[in-house]
Scaffold this active site. Structure first.
Site, PDB file in Angstrom:
ATOM      1  N   GLN A 225      50.436  42.732  40.441  1.00  0.00           N
ATOM      2  CA  GLN A 225      48.939  42.715  40.603  1.00  0.00           C
ATOM      3  C   GLN A 225      48.345  43.649  41.462  1.00  0.00           C
ATOM      4  O   GLN A 225      49.234  44.279  42.383  1.00  0.00           O
ATOM      5  CB  GLN A 225      48.600  41.196  40.781  1.00  0.00           C
ATOM      6  N   ASP A 325      41.598  41.728  34.065  1.00  0.00           N
ATOM      7  CA  ASP A 325      41.719  41.440  32.645  1.00  0.00           C
ATOM      8  C   ASP A 325      40.825  40.324  31.834  1.00  0.00           C
ATOM      9  O   ASP A 325      40.396  39.633  32.462  1.00  0.00           O
ATOM     10  CB  ASP A 325      42.952  40.711  32.366  1.00  0.00           C
ATOM     11  N   GLU A 532      34.871  30.936  39.749  1.00  0.00           N
ATOM     12  CA  GLU A 532      35.513  32.221  40.149  1.00  0.00           C
ATOM     13  C   GLU A 532      34.580  33.365  39.978  1.00  0.00           C
ATOM     14  O   GLU A 532      35.087  34.553  40.520  1.00  0.00           O
ATOM     15  CB  GLU A 532      36.580  32.120  39.119  1.00  0.00           C
ATOM     16  N   GLU A 547      38.751  35.232  27.800  1.00  0.00           N
ATOM     17  CA  GLU A 547      39.664  34.637  27.066  1.00  0.00           C
ATOM     18  C   GLU A 547      39.787  32.951  27.434  1.00  0.00           C
ATOM     19  O   GLU A 547      40.269  32.295  26.930  1.00  0.00           O
ATOM     20  CB  GLU A 547      40.891  34.900  26.892  1.00  0.00           C
TER      21      GLU A 547
END
Ligand code: NAG
Ligand code: NAG
Ligand code: NAG
Ligand code: NAG
Length: 578
Positions: A225, A325, A532, A547
């Site tokens: 990452q 992502d 988040e 997702e």
């Protein structure tokens, strides 16, 4: 402004290589292969509503694998589907709950009100909330159960000693770049030992795998990452002066640097004057559906041919390595996720992070008396700075842009720079180099002549909304796009501006920070939790898209709030609501 035409190009021939590697990794991990079978059957049994594929690859086995596999194979199936009652009975008999292999552990250095905590926060309501956010460290604090150490083959969770802070909700384990903002918050909370413990854990991953994993699971071993470990070390060092920490971190950081400049990540680009530059891209070593989201990836790839599938899985896992992502940033066609082409892009933020890694290594080496390493990395940083300025900086538009590699060069060793291949779309990542103003204000840095033009360019970009900096300007339904605002992006840009030698930059930083704190406060009051990500258009609304359902907890959100409050404080008379 001329938009690059690359979004029309087909997938790069580079991917022809990929099918060679297909199916290696999961096949060599029998537990993961089995859990993916369970996941896939679970989708048929439970249906798609609120289905979280990650839950199934996180399940700890109660028995030996072979026993569970036989039991699974003999479950009744009606037209291919296991009846729900049978399925639940099987889960209960053979698995513990997801996350039960991590146990709550109050960090040794947690105090309900640490001495010297956020001294600049005067307003009582704000202070009370800040203490509540601080107290959430206890909720997010975990130890890996000794069961995992004893029988690692029954867990996808990786064993680690000591107490760590996890992001929260479905993110049950330690994550790499999240940990930087967790640590920023822990430092505001004066929890230096917990912060160091996270760093030691990430270092142990480098020692085992050669790089820091995306997260602490076997299924994350083939991607990393955004590389921020050196930044974590530096922040802790600046508070504690712990030279031993630098000594311990230096060899693994050298190893990590090697990972980011190795063949898979580094490319050579020749500019118009014939100078060759080296810059890096994201690229996972993975050519299959991501195990934690396999059902999603398989569904998305239904329309693709087998070789296109391998390429897509590779690009998708590489987007996960970027931390973004998913996003239109990586997509050739922003309404079609299967056009994700992460490895064809040289990202501004990744190269900023590697540049900073080089400066950090040089600094740590110097402090610990290794002059030759220090000098070597000063040189690496200088070359990367020239490369970033030559290839990614756009003087006319006053920001840095990601660069699309030309597919015609892909079979050659050297790519040829083409100014039309800068991706002139606006993303918050275009301004991430500003962060270095906070990090290396007096040294050789990317921003040679910081001036009001950069502030003007950020103001005019359209990214700054009422309640934070948007991730991009396109509302694609992906989570790393408009209208979501992410804590790390707020923090890096605000932290940079706040440290610029410009009153206007500092006042812009403060106003973004105040609005960000207010919207998080409002969301917390409304829902009782920290989220988040937030929706930058409306106060107190958390972000959506993507997702999985929006997650709470939440490591980096809490860290950014505490870090911003530490930086800016909150006077008595400032309103706490939007
Ligand atoms: C994934 O990583 C593991 C552990 O480092 C390694 O053994 C395996 O070969 C990698 N898989 C691929 C496809 O590179
Ligand atoms: C982009 O993807 C959408 C959805 O698949 C499709 O309808 C559209 O034609 C694509 N655009 C281009 C330029 O290929
Ligand atoms: C490293 O450089 C410093 C000055 O920058 C000097 O004082 C020190 O002696 C050097 N150390 C070595 C081992 O050469
Ligand atoms: C933290 O944990 C406590 C105890 O489990 C719980 O009551 C509280 O709601 C949690 N707080 C947050 C913000 O998640």
């Amino acid at each position: 402004m001329a938009l690059p035409l690359l979004s029309l190009l087909p997938l790069s021939p580079l991917f022809a290589l990929c099918s060679l590697h297909a199916c290696m990794a999961t096949d060599s991990d029998p537990l993961l292969s089995f859990l993916q079978r369970v996941q896939s059957d679970a989708l048929r049994t439970m249906g798609p509503t609120d289905f979280d594929p990650k839950l199934y690859v996180d399940l700890p086995l109660k028995t030996d694998l072979s026993i569970a596999v036989s039991a699974f194979d003999s479950l009744p199936r009606r037209s291919g589907t296991i009846p729900i009652s049978e399925f639940n009975k099987f889960l209960k008999e053979f698995f513990d709950e997801a996350g039960s292999d991590l146990v709550y552990a109050v960090p040794v250095d947690f105090k309900p009100e640490p001495e010297g905590f956020l001294v600049k926060v005067e307003n009582e309501e704000m202070r009370k909330w800040a203490l509540e956010v601080h107290a959430i460290w206890k909720n997010l604090s975990r130890r890996v159960s000794e069961k995992v150490k004893k029988r690692p083959e029954r867990h996808t969770l990786l064993y680690l000693p000591g107490t760590v802070i996890v992001p929260g909700s479905r993110f049950r384990e330690v994550y790499y770049w999240d940990s930087y903002w967790v640590i920023r918050g822990l430092l505001a909370s004066k929890m230096y030992d917990t912060a160091k413990g996270i760093v030691f854990y990430l270092i142990s991953l480098i020692e085992t795998y050669g790089h820091v994993l995306n997260g602490a699971r076997t299924y994350y071993t083939n991607r990393s990452q955004p590389p921020l470990l050196s930044s974590m070390v530096r922040e802790i060092y600046m508070r504690t002066g712990d030279v031993e920490l630098l000594k311990r971190a230096l060899p693994p950081l050298l190893k990590e640097h090697g990972f980011w400049v190795s063949d898979i990540h580094q490319v050579t680009i020749q500019d118009q004057r014939g100078h060759k530059h080296c810059l890096s891209r994201y690229q996972a070593r993975w050519y299959q559906p991501r195990p934690e989201s396999a059902t999603v990836d398989e569904e998305l790839s239904l329309k693709l041919t087998p070789s296109e599938k391998d390429a897509f899985y590779h690009e998708f896992a590489s987007a996960a390595e970027s931390g973004w992502d998913f996003s239109s940033r990586w997509m050739r066609n922003s309404s079609d996720l299967t056009t994700t082409a992460t490895t064809s892009i040289i990202p501004v933020d990744l190269n900023t992070f590697i540049y900073k890694l080089e400066l950090d290594i040089s600094t740590f080496a110097k402090i610990t008396g290794d002059n030759s390493t220090s000098q070597k990395f000063i040189e690496s940083a200088k070359s990367r700075k020239v490369a970033i300025r030559s290839l990614l900086w756009n003087p006319n538009l006053g920001q840095w842009f990601d660069y699309w590699l030309d597919k015609h060069d892909a079979h050659q060793d050297v790519y040829h720079w083409n100014p039309g291949s800068q991706n002139c779309k606006i993303f918050a990542s275009n301004f991430v180099p500003l962060w270095l103003l906070a990090q290396y204000p007096d040294s050789d840095q990317l921003i040679e002549d910081f001036d009001e033009e950069l502030v003007t360019s950020l103001r005019k970009s359209g990214l700054i909304s009422d309640y934070g900096i948007a991730t991009s300007l396109s509302n694609t339904g992906q989570q790393w796009d408009f209208p979501n605002g992410w804590p790390p992006l707020q923090h890096m840009i605000v932290d940079g501006l706040a440290n610029a030698y410009s009153k206007e930059a500092r006042s812009l930083a403060e106003s973004i920070a105040i609005n960000w704190i207010k919207t998080n406060f409002a969301a917390y009051k409304k829902t009782g939790s920290m989220h988040e990500k937030c929706n930058v258009e409306s106060c107190g609304e958390f972000g959506g898209g993507g997702e999985y359902i929006p997650q709470t907890g939440f490591g980096w959100s809490n860290g950014v709030i505490l870090a911003l409050l530490e930086e800016f404080g909150w006077p008595h008379d400032r309103d706490v609501s939007c």
